[in-house]
Every structure is written in C-alpha cells, then in structure tokens.
Scaffold this motif. Structure first.
Motif, mmCIF file in Angstrom:
data_model
loop_
_atom_site.group_PDB
_atom_site.id
_atom_site.type_symbol
_atom_site.label_atom_id
_atom_site.label_comp_id
_atom_site.label_asym_id
_atom_site.label_seq_id
_atom_site.Cartn_x
_atom_site.Cartn_y
_atom_site.Cartn_z
ATOM 1 N N HIS A 140 0.829 -1.208 0.000
ATOM 2 C CA HIS A 140 0.000 0.000 0.000
ATOM 3 C C HIS A 140 0.867 1.263 0.000
ATOM 4 N N LEU A 141 1.870 1.302 0.862
ATOM 5 C CA LEU A 141 2.756 2.469 0.919
ATOM 6 C C LEU A 141 3.591 2.599 -0.356
ATOM 7 N N TYR A 142 4.001 1.472 -0.904
ATOM 8 C CA TYR A 142 4.755 1.484 -2.165
ATOM 9 C C TYR A 142 3.917 2.103 -3.279
ATOM 10 N N GLN A 143 2.667 1.696 -3.365
ATOM 11 C CA GLN A 143 1.778 2.217 -4.401
ATOM 12 C C GLN A 143 1.556 3.714 -4.251
ATOM 13 N N LYS A 144 1.628 4.209 -3.026
ATOM 14 C CA LYS A 144 1.491 5.642 -2.773
ATOM 15 C C LYS A 144 2.835 6.375 -2.906
ATOM 16 N N LYS A 145 3.891 5.610 -3.258
ATOM 17 C CA LYS A 145 5.253 6.134 -3.416
ATOM 18 C C LYS A 145 5.802 6.723 -2.117
ATOM 19 N N GLU A 146 5.364 6.156 -1.003
ATOM 20 C CA GLU A 146 5.863 6.550 0.312
ATOM 21 C C GLU A 146 6.967 5.565 0.702
ATOM 22 N N TYR A 147 8.086 5.656 -0.019
ATOM 23 C CA TYR A 147 9.154 4.664 0.109
ATOM 24 C C TYR A 147 9.801 4.603 1.492
ATOM 25 N N PRO A 148 10.108 5.731 2.133
ATOM 26 C CA PRO A 148 10.714 5.614 3.470
ATOM 27 C C PRO A 148 9.820 4.865 4.469
ATOM 28 N N GLY A 149 8.538 5.164 4.467
ATOM 29 C CA GLY A 149 7.610 4.464 5.355
ATOM 30 C C GLY A 149 7.473 3.005 4.982
ATOM 31 N N ALA A 150 7.453 2.730 3.679
ATOM 32 C CA ALA A 150 7.345 1.351 3.210
ATOM 33 C C ALA A 150 8.586 0.549 3.597
ATOM 34 N N ILE A 151 9.757 1.166 3.500
ATOM 35 C CA ILE A 151 11.002 0.488 3.884
ATOM 36 C C ILE A 151 10.966 0.143 5.366
ATOM 37 N N LYS A 152 10.507 1.082 6.173
ATOM 38 C CA LYS A 152 10.422 0.840 7.623
ATOM 39 C C LYS A 152 9.530 -0.367 7.928
ATOM 40 N N ILE A 153 8.372 -0.426 7.296
ATOM 41 C CA ILE A 153 7.448 -1.538 7.530
ATOM 42 C C ILE A 153 7.999 -2.829 6.926
ATOM 43 N N ILE B 204 11.127 -3.697 6.687
ATOM 44 C CA ILE B 204 12.140 -4.196 7.632
ATOM 45 C C ILE B 204 11.448 -4.855 8.823
ATOM 46 N N GLU B 205 10.379 -4.233 9.296
ATOM 47 C CA GLU B 205 9.612 -4.822 10.401
ATOM 48 C C GLU B 205 9.049 -6.187 9.992
ATOM 49 N N ALA B 206 8.510 -6.283 8.777
ATOM 50 C CA ALA B 206 7.959 -7.555 8.288
ATOM 51 C C ALA B 206 9.047 -8.618 8.191
ATOM 52 N N LEU B 207 10.211 -8.229 7.710
ATOM 53 C CA LEU B 207 11.313 -9.174 7.584
ATOM 54 C C LEU B 207 11.755 -9.672 8.955
ATOM 55 N N ARG B 208 11.893 -8.777 9.895
ATOM 56 C CA ARG B 208 12.287 -9.170 11.261
ATOM 57 C C ARG B 208 11.222 -10.046 11.917
ATOM 58 N N PHE B 209 9.970 -9.674 11.730
ATOM 59 C CA PHE B 209 8.876 -10.459 12.295
ATOM 60 C C PHE B 209 8.885 -11.872 11.702
ATOM 61 N N GLY B 210 9.005 -11.951 10.390
ATOM 62 C CA GLY B 210 9.032 -13.249 9.736
ATOM 63 C C GLY B 210 10.199 -14.104 10.177
ATOM 64 N N GLU B 211 11.371 -13.491 10.296
ATOM 65 C CA GLU B 211 12.548 -14.238 10.750
ATOM 66 C C GLU B 211 12.360 -14.753 12.174
ATOM 67 N N GLN B 212 11.719 -13.953 13.012
ATOM 68 C CA GLN B 212 11.502 -14.339 14.398
ATOM 69 C C GLN B 212 10.552 -15.531 14.504
#
Length: 90
Positions: free
Chosen positions: A17-30, A32-40
């Motif tokens: 959703h954030l990517y489609q809105k071109k809100e890249y910094p916010g999308a990157i933050k989420i 990274i959170e998704a990647l960490r959550f998934g790894e955990q």
C-alpha cells in the motif's frame, strides 16, 4: 502459527500500500519490520520469507540503494530455487 502468518501478511500488505502511494521511506520501515517479524516466527530462510525479502529489495531499488537491494535479491533467488526444488521433489 496462523496469527503469525496473518500478521506477516498484514505487514506485507501495508508495504505494498505504501509502495503504491510512493511513500518509500515508510514502506522500507514496515518492510524491515515484516522481515524481522518473519525471521523471528518463521526462521531466517524458509521459502515463505521470499515475499518480505523481495518487497524490501524492490523498495531499496526504488530509493536508489542498489547496494542494499542486491544481497536481498540474491537471497530471495536462493529461497525461490529451494522452494521450486522442494516442490518438484515432493
């Protein structure tokens, strides 16, 4: 486990959703959170991690940070090959 899968899916949808809105910094933050959550909850290298890895790689590329994107792309490629191999040999 279902709750963890649902949370990972929710985070990935938010990234898109954030990517489609071109809100890249916010999308990157989420992403990274998704990647960490998934790894955990899924471990660092299961095939299911290919979506958050790919999302983060695409976001870094969009932001012009190819140095960060490339290793993620390579790891994602390895996971997809593993998933394909496991599917074909099952």
């Amino acid at each position: 486990m279902v709750a963890n899968d649902e949370e990972l899916n929710r985070l990935n949808k938010e990234v898109v959703h954030l990517y489609q809105k071109k809100e890249y910094p916010g999308a990157i933050k989420i992403a990274i959170e998704a990647l960490r959550f998934g790894e955990q909850f899924l471990g660092p290298k299961p095939p299911d991690m290919s979506i958050p890895l790919n999302n983060l790689a695409v976001l870094y590329e969009q932001a012009g940070d190819h140095t960060r994107a490339q290793p993620l792309r390579q790891l994602n490629h390895q996971l997809l090959l593993k998933k394909t191999w496991e599917t074909q040999t099952a």
